[in-house]
Design a protein around this motif. Sequence first.
Motif, PDB file in Angstrom:
ATOM      1  N   ILE A 118     -13.945  18.815   5.821  1.00  0.00           N
ATOM      2  CA  ILE A 118     -14.216  17.419   5.484  1.00  0.00           C
ATOM      3  C   ILE A 118     -13.000  16.547   5.759  1.00  0.00           C
ATOM      4  CG2 ILE A 118     -14.763  15.847   3.590  1.00  0.00           C
ATOM      5  CD1 ILE A 118     -16.425  18.094   2.358  1.00  0.00           C
ATOM      6  N   ALA A 119     -11.805  17.044   5.419  1.00  0.00           N
ATOM      7  CA  ALA A 119     -10.590  16.277   5.669  1.00  0.00           C
ATOM      8  C   ALA A 119     -10.401  16.033   7.165  1.00  0.00           C
ATOM      9  CB  ALA A 119      -9.382  17.016   5.095  1.00  0.00           C
ATOM     10  N   ARG A 120     -10.663  17.058   7.955  1.00  0.00           N
ATOM     11  CA  ARG A 120     -10.514  16.896   9.409  1.00  0.00           C
ATOM     12  C   ARG A 120     -11.512  15.882   9.950  1.00  0.00           C
ATOM     13  NH1 ARG A 120     -11.046  21.763  10.572  1.00  0.00           N
ATOM     14  NH2 ARG A 120     -13.245  21.728  11.181  1.00  0.00           N
ATOM     15  N   GLU A 121     -12.752  15.944   9.469  1.00  0.00           N
ATOM     16  CA  GLU A 121     -13.757  14.995   9.948  1.00  0.00           C
ATOM     17  C   GLU A 121     -13.446  13.570   9.493  1.00  0.00           C
ATOM     18  OE1 GLU A 121     -17.660  16.251   8.973  1.00  0.00           O
ATOM     19  OE2 GLU A 121     -17.599  18.033  10.261  1.00  0.00           O
ATOM     20  N   ASP A 148     -10.451  12.599  11.795  1.00  0.00           N
ATOM     21  CA  ASP A 148     -10.739  12.503  13.229  1.00  0.00           C
ATOM     22  C   ASP A 148     -11.900  11.563  13.537  1.00  0.00           C
ATOM     23  OD1 ASP A 148      -8.733  14.313  13.508  1.00  0.00           O
ATOM     24  OD2 ASP A 148     -10.041  16.038  13.846  1.00  0.00           O
ATOM     25  N   GLU A 149     -12.940  11.581  12.717  1.00  0.00           N
ATOM     26  CA  GLU A 149     -14.127  10.781  13.017  1.00  0.00           C
ATOM     27  C   GLU A 149     -14.064   9.402  12.361  1.00  0.00           C
ATOM     28  OE1 GLU A 149     -16.246  11.843  15.166  1.00  0.00           O
ATOM     29  OE2 GLU A 149     -15.374  13.850  15.357  1.00  0.00           O
ATOM     30  N   LEU A 179     -12.556   3.610  12.267  1.00  0.00           N
ATOM     31  CA  LEU A 179     -11.962   2.443  11.609  1.00  0.00           C
ATOM     32  C   LEU A 179     -10.773   1.902  12.404  1.00  0.00           C
ATOM     33  CD1 LEU A 179     -12.095   3.444   7.839  1.00  0.00           C
ATOM     34  CD2 LEU A 179     -13.531   1.796   9.055  1.00  0.00           C
ATOM     35  N   THR A 180     -10.026   2.792  13.049  1.00  0.00           N
ATOM     36  CA  THR A 180      -8.925   2.328  13.890  1.00  0.00           C
ATOM     37  C   THR A 180      -9.452   1.509  15.062  1.00  0.00           C
ATOM     38  OG1 THR A 180      -7.590   4.264  13.304  1.00  0.00           O
ATOM     39  CG2 THR A 180      -6.969   3.069  15.291  1.00  0.00           C
ATOM     40  N   ALA A 181     -10.549   1.972  15.653  1.00  0.00           N
ATOM     41  CA  ALA A 181     -11.169   1.216  16.749  1.00  0.00           C
ATOM     42  C   ALA A 181     -11.674  -0.135  16.260  1.00  0.00           C
ATOM     43  CB  ALA A 181     -12.318   2.027  17.354  1.00  0.00           C
ATOM     44  N   VAL A 182     -12.237  -0.165  15.048  1.00  0.00           N
ATOM     45  CA  VAL A 182     -12.702  -1.434  14.489  1.00  0.00           C
ATOM     46  C   VAL A 182     -11.534  -2.395  14.293  1.00  0.00           C
ATOM     47  CG1 VAL A 182     -13.725  -2.500  12.440  1.00  0.00           C
ATOM     48  CG2 VAL A 182     -14.719  -0.432  13.388  1.00  0.00           C
ATOM     49  N   GLY A 240      -9.543   0.279   3.871  1.00  0.00           N
ATOM     50  CA  GLY A 240     -10.471   1.408   3.950  1.00  0.00           C
ATOM     51  C   GLY A 240      -9.881   2.572   4.728  1.00  0.00           C
ATOM     52  N   LEU A 241      -9.158   2.265   5.810  1.00  0.00           N
ATOM     53  CA  LEU A 241      -8.520   3.316   6.603  1.00  0.00           C
ATOM     54  C   LEU A 241      -7.448   4.030   5.783  1.00  0.00           C
ATOM     55  CD1 LEU A 241      -8.155   4.754   9.302  1.00  0.00           C
ATOM     56  CD2 LEU A 241      -6.616   2.908  10.011  1.00  0.00           C
ATOM     57  N   ASP A 242      -6.670   3.267   5.033  1.00  0.00           N
ATOM     58  CA  ASP A 242      -5.645   3.889   4.179  1.00  0.00           C
ATOM     59  C   ASP A 242      -6.278   4.787   3.119  1.00  0.00           C
ATOM     60  OD1 ASP A 242      -3.692   2.602   5.600  1.00  0.00           O
ATOM     61  OD2 ASP A 242      -3.464   0.945   4.174  1.00  0.00           O
ATOM     62  N   GLU A 243      -7.390   4.339   2.560  1.00  0.00           N
ATOM     63  CA  GLU A 243      -8.069   5.149   1.540  1.00  0.00           C
ATOM     64  C   GLU A 243      -8.638   6.427   2.137  1.00  0.00           C
ATOM     65  OE1 GLU A 243      -9.452   6.037  -2.327  1.00  0.00           O
ATOM     66  OE2 GLU A 243      -7.926   4.655  -1.526  1.00  0.00           O
ATOM     67  N   ILE A 244      -9.192   6.331   3.324  1.00  0.00           N
ATOM     68  CA  ILE A 244      -9.706   7.523   4.000  1.00  0.00           C
ATOM     69  C   ILE A 244      -8.586   8.529   4.239  1.00  0.00           C
ATOM     70  CG2 ILE A 244     -10.606   8.368   6.204  1.00  0.00           C
ATOM     71  CD1 ILE A 244     -12.754   7.260   4.451  1.00  0.00           C
ATOM     72  N   ARG A 245      -7.439   8.038   4.669  1.00  0.00           N
ATOM     73  CA  ARG A 245      -6.311   8.931   4.907  1.00  0.00           C
ATOM     74  C   ARG A 245      -5.817   9.558   3.611  1.00  0.00           C
ATOM     75  NH1 ARG A 245      -3.193   4.861   9.112  1.00  0.00           N
ATOM     76  NH2 ARG A 245      -4.359   5.478  11.008  1.00  0.00           N
TER      77      ARG A 245
END
Length: 348
Positions: free
Chosen positions: A157-160, A163-164, A169-172, A201-206
């Motif tokens: 799950i962490a990898r997905e 990576d996904e 979110l980086t592309a957004v 949101g990207l920071d939270e995902i990380r």
Amino acid sequence: MGVVTDIRGRRCAAKVTGTVPHARTGGGANRTVSLFWRIFSLNAVGLIAAAALLLGPVTVSTPVLPGEAVAVVAGLAALLAANALVLRIGLAPLQRLGRAMATADLLRPGARAPVAGPAETAALITTYNTMLDRLEAERATGAARALSAQERERHRIARELHDEVGQTLTAVLLQLKRVADQVPDELREDVSQAQEATRAGLDEIRRIARRLRPGVLDELGLPSALRSLAAEFTTHGLTVRHHVPGDLPRLTEESELVVYRVAQEGLTNTVRHAAADRAEVRLRPVTDGVELLVRDNGKGRGGAPEGSGISGMRERALLIGAALSLEPAPGRGTDIRLRIPAAIGESR
């Protein structure tokens, strides 16, 4: 015959109510004589003695003479006292076994009921101890498989997420940056807010990915991972200090992961339940291994039962043969101690 029937009736009742107990290793002769023959022999001796007295020097007159009454009552009292003593001694191992069964906990293995008493009681206690050995072995094996599967799933799950979802979110964010350069001035603030929300949101995902599978543990080792964990939990009014020297004995990968997870769960409980403003993570060598200490200055556990978080820590400790203890901290708060034996803390 009335005495024999009465005594046997008591014996039967004792066997029904005493099927749950405990004991210490006694003499070999005690275990070769069954409880039935003990009580039967005592009854037989008492009845034979009573018959001999009645047929010999003691007789019963009509009306009963005071001396005869005293002799009969004294004999009856002696017989009852002897029976009570034998039953209490014979059933004591069963009572102790009952207490041992009531307090048995597979998360605190090793406690066994000492074997003692008559043959039937000793056999029952031995069977119980054998069953407990098997249950502890099966639980340890099952827990190891479950936690191993859990860690694999966390890793996936962490990898997905990284990576996904992270890449999406980086592309957004990049797309929003291009849009921000082209939109009219009246829309720039809205686009900027969208950028900030996406970045948050990207920071939270990380952050979630790091908690699911701490990459710093794999890349930089346990001391750095614990320091990073302390920094991560230093927020929302909680200050976490760390004392993790760099010259610790090497641990296996499995042991390092258990130490990290116990520290993580301990700090999580501090944030959620302790109402503390200070916490401490300490990892240090001790005479017989390595010890992790997670301490807070919160309100303590009081009489609260152990929740799933603490049970999970105990499960993990059992996997590597470590000992986990929870106790009041000096002053106030809670100490969580994980002690890993030296035999576990060897180089990979």
